[in-house]
Scaffold this motif. Sequence first.
Motif, mmCIF file in Angstrom:
data_model
loop_
_atom_site.group_PDB
_atom_site.id
_atom_site.type_symbol
_atom_site.label_atom_id
_atom_site.label_comp_id
_atom_site.label_asym_id
_atom_site.label_seq_id
_atom_site.Cartn_x
_atom_site.Cartn_y
_atom_site.Cartn_z
ATOM 1 N N VAL A 167 49.639 -99.213 166.186
ATOM 2 C CA VAL A 167 49.171 -99.574 164.827
ATOM 3 C C VAL A 167 48.278 -100.818 164.819
ATOM 4 C CG1 VAL A 167 49.953 -100.454 162.582
ATOM 5 C CG2 VAL A 167 50.927 -98.352 163.503
ATOM 6 N N PRO A 168 48.647 -101.921 165.506
ATOM 7 C CA PRO A 168 47.737 -103.072 165.517
ATOM 8 C C PRO A 168 46.373 -102.734 166.126
ATOM 9 C CG PRO A 168 49.904 -103.706 166.329
ATOM 10 C CD PRO A 168 49.907 -102.218 166.230
ATOM 11 N N LEU A 169 46.366 -101.860 167.143
ATOM 12 C CA LEU A 169 45.104 -101.445 167.764
ATOM 13 C C LEU A 169 44.257 -100.652 166.778
ATOM 14 C CD1 LEU A 169 46.500 -100.342 171.238
ATOM 15 C CD2 LEU A 169 44.887 -102.210 170.855
ATOM 16 N N GLU A 170 44.906 -99.784 166.017
ATOM 17 C CA GLU A 170 44.179 -98.986 165.024
ATOM 18 C C GLU A 170 43.580 -99.880 163.946
ATOM 19 O OE1 GLU A 170 46.583 -94.740 165.257
ATOM 20 O OE2 GLU A 170 47.220 -96.251 163.809
ATOM 21 N N LEU A 171 44.341 -100.884 163.536
ATOM 22 C CA LEU A 171 43.851 -101.807 162.507
ATOM 23 C C LEU A 171 42.633 -102.593 162.993
ATOM 24 C CD1 LEU A 171 47.249 -103.180 161.144
ATOM 25 C CD2 LEU A 171 45.691 -101.597 159.988
ATOM 26 N N GLN A 172 42.558 -102.803 164.306
ATOM 27 C CA GLN A 172 41.425 -103.535 164.891
ATOM 28 C C GLN A 172 40.268 -102.611 165.252
ATOM 29 O OE1 GLN A 172 43.308 -105.571 168.168
ATOM 30 N NE2 GLN A 172 44.833 -106.442 166.789
ATOM 31 N N LYS A 204 39.166 -98.329 170.443
ATOM 32 C CA LYS A 204 38.944 -96.961 170.908
ATOM 33 C C LYS A 204 40.157 -96.503 171.721
ATOM 34 C CE LYS A 204 33.898 -97.328 171.156
ATOM 35 N NZ LYS A 204 32.701 -97.283 172.042
ATOM 36 N N SER A 205 40.561 -95.254 171.546
ATOM 37 C CA SER A 205 41.687 -94.650 172.274
ATOM 38 C C SER A 205 42.957 -95.496 172.189
ATOM 39 C CB SER A 205 41.318 -94.436 173.741
ATOM 40 O OG SER A 205 40.130 -93.701 173.881
ATOM 41 N N PRO A 206 43.406 -95.859 170.974
ATOM 42 C CA PRO A 206 44.590 -96.723 170.856
ATOM 43 C C PRO A 206 45.850 -96.094 171.451
ATOM 44 C CG PRO A 206 43.961 -95.825 168.714
ATOM 45 C CD PRO A 206 42.853 -95.516 169.647
ATOM 46 N N SER A 207 46.002 -94.790 171.298
ATOM 47 C CA SER A 207 47.192 -94.127 171.828
ATOM 48 C C SER A 207 47.233 -94.206 173.356
ATOM 49 C CB SER A 207 47.238 -92.664 171.385
ATOM 50 O OG SER A 207 48.426 -92.053 171.816
ATOM 51 N N LYS A 208 46.083 -94.030 173.979
ATOM 52 C CA LYS A 208 45.995 -94.118 175.441
ATOM 53 C C LYS A 208 46.356 -95.528 175.913
ATOM 54 C CE LYS A 208 42.746 -93.642 179.312
ATOM 55 N NZ LYS A 208 41.326 -93.463 179.698
ATOM 56 N N ALA A 243 43.867 -115.437 159.780
ATOM 57 C CA ALA A 243 44.421 -114.128 160.139
ATOM 58 C C ALA A 243 43.459 -113.365 161.038
ATOM 59 C CB ALA A 243 44.729 -113.328 158.871
ATOM 60 N N GLN A 244 42.190 -113.458 160.739
ATOM 61 C CA GLN A 244 41.176 -112.780 161.548
ATOM 62 C C GLN A 244 41.141 -113.348 162.975
ATOM 63 O OE1 GLN A 244 37.118 -113.121 160.054
ATOM 64 N NE2 GLN A 244 36.643 -111.064 160.762
ATOM 65 N N LEU A 245 41.245 -114.657 163.079
ATOM 66 C CA LEU A 245 41.277 -115.306 164.394
ATOM 67 C C LEU A 245 42.499 -114.855 165.189
ATOM 68 C CD1 LEU A 245 40.236 -117.457 166.425
ATOM 69 C CD2 LEU A 245 41.591 -119.148 165.167
ATOM 70 N N ARG A 246 43.663 -114.814 164.526
ATOM 71 C CA ARG A 246 44.887 -114.378 165.210
ATOM 72 C C ARG A 246 44.774 -112.925 165.659
ATOM 73 N NH1 ARG A 246 47.390 -117.422 161.047
ATOM 74 N NH2 ARG A 246 47.801 -115.524 159.861
ATOM 75 N N ASN A 247 44.240 -112.067 164.812
ATOM 76 C CA ASN A 247 44.115 -110.643 165.153
ATOM 77 C C ASN A 247 43.237 -110.428 166.380
ATOM 78 O OD1 ASN A 247 45.746 -109.813 163.054
ATOM 79 N ND2 ASN A 247 44.055 -109.426 161.643
ATOM 80 N N ASN A 272 45.972 -106.279 172.206
ATOM 81 C CA ASN A 272 44.633 -106.691 171.758
ATOM 82 C C ASN A 272 43.932 -107.602 172.771
ATOM 83 O OD1 ASN A 272 46.288 -108.928 171.311
ATOM 84 N ND2 ASN A 272 45.098 -109.644 169.548
ATOM 85 N N LYS A 273 44.485 -107.636 174.009
ATOM 86 C CA LYS A 273 43.929 -108.480 175.076
ATOM 87 C C LYS A 273 43.708 -109.900 174.563
ATOM 88 C CE LYS A 273 41.768 -104.599 177.467
ATOM 89 N NZ LYS A 273 40.523 -103.993 177.960
ATOM 90 N N PRO A 274 44.779 -110.573 174.148
ATOM 91 C CA PRO A 274 44.630 -111.894 173.525
ATOM 92 C C PRO A 274 44.116 -112.941 174.502
ATOM 93 C CG PRO A 274 46.928 -111.468 174.021
ATOM 94 C CD PRO A 274 46.195 -110.192 174.299
ATOM 95 N N SER A 275 43.420 -113.915 173.967
ATOM 96 C CA SER A 275 42.996 -115.062 174.771
ATOM 97 C C SER A 275 44.168 -115.993 175.027
ATOM 98 C CB SER A 275 41.881 -115.828 174.048
ATOM 99 O OG SER A 275 40.762 -115.001 173.839
#
Length: 229
Positions: A109-114, A117-121, A81-85, A159-162
């Motif tokens: 919400v996923p940005l806040e959980l991670q 910074k500035s998730p709303s923006k 789960a950590q790797l996926r996040n 989350n800028k995924p790879s």
Amino acid sequence: MSKILNVEHLGKTYKSGSKQLTVLDDISFSIESGETFAIIGPSGSGKTTLLGLCAGLDYADSGAVNLCGSDLGSLNEDERAQLRNKKVGFIFQNFQLLPTLTALENVVVPLELQGAKSPSKIGKELLGKVGLGDRLHHYPSQLSGGEQQRVALARAFSNKPSILFADEPTGNLDQDTGDRVIELLFELNQEADTTLVIVSHDLELAQKCKRILQLRGGKVVSNEVLIES
């Protein structure tokens, strides 16, 4: 280029009554970082099962998957789960938005959980890129299918995924809406330089990718490069 996903001799079976049903049989392939890759095949060929194994959502019965430098077989559920996040994005056919959250909240919400910074923006910028700057505070029920999938796109890239896995991303959309979603998907993917893996039965969509892996009856029948580097 480095390999971001390496699959070796992967197998998956399920019990069906007293019988064993082989869904995937000895699947091997690799994907380079930044590549666009399609997995195609008829219904029941094992496409979605393969995606789930590659993304660490399920466990294989045999073989190995190395995702973003980690051997999935050696990781427990929390580590997966950590790797996926941190490294993985998802887009599903049925959008999978939280109905009680607005479009912006679904992205934020996923940005806040991670701890971003500035998730709303970030959320507002992404929703603006997919043409939903005026729909930030609408709930999924107030959005069309195409708009919901565009929210899902923004969330997937938040989350800028790879690597991003898209499972039949236009399956619930009409042709024109689906075409626009795919156009946005490839635009965002190119901008972010993300590895894109699309599961689809749509050959026209698959042909937009650099490489196509074709499954039939749980086996690889072709692994074709369409666009040379």
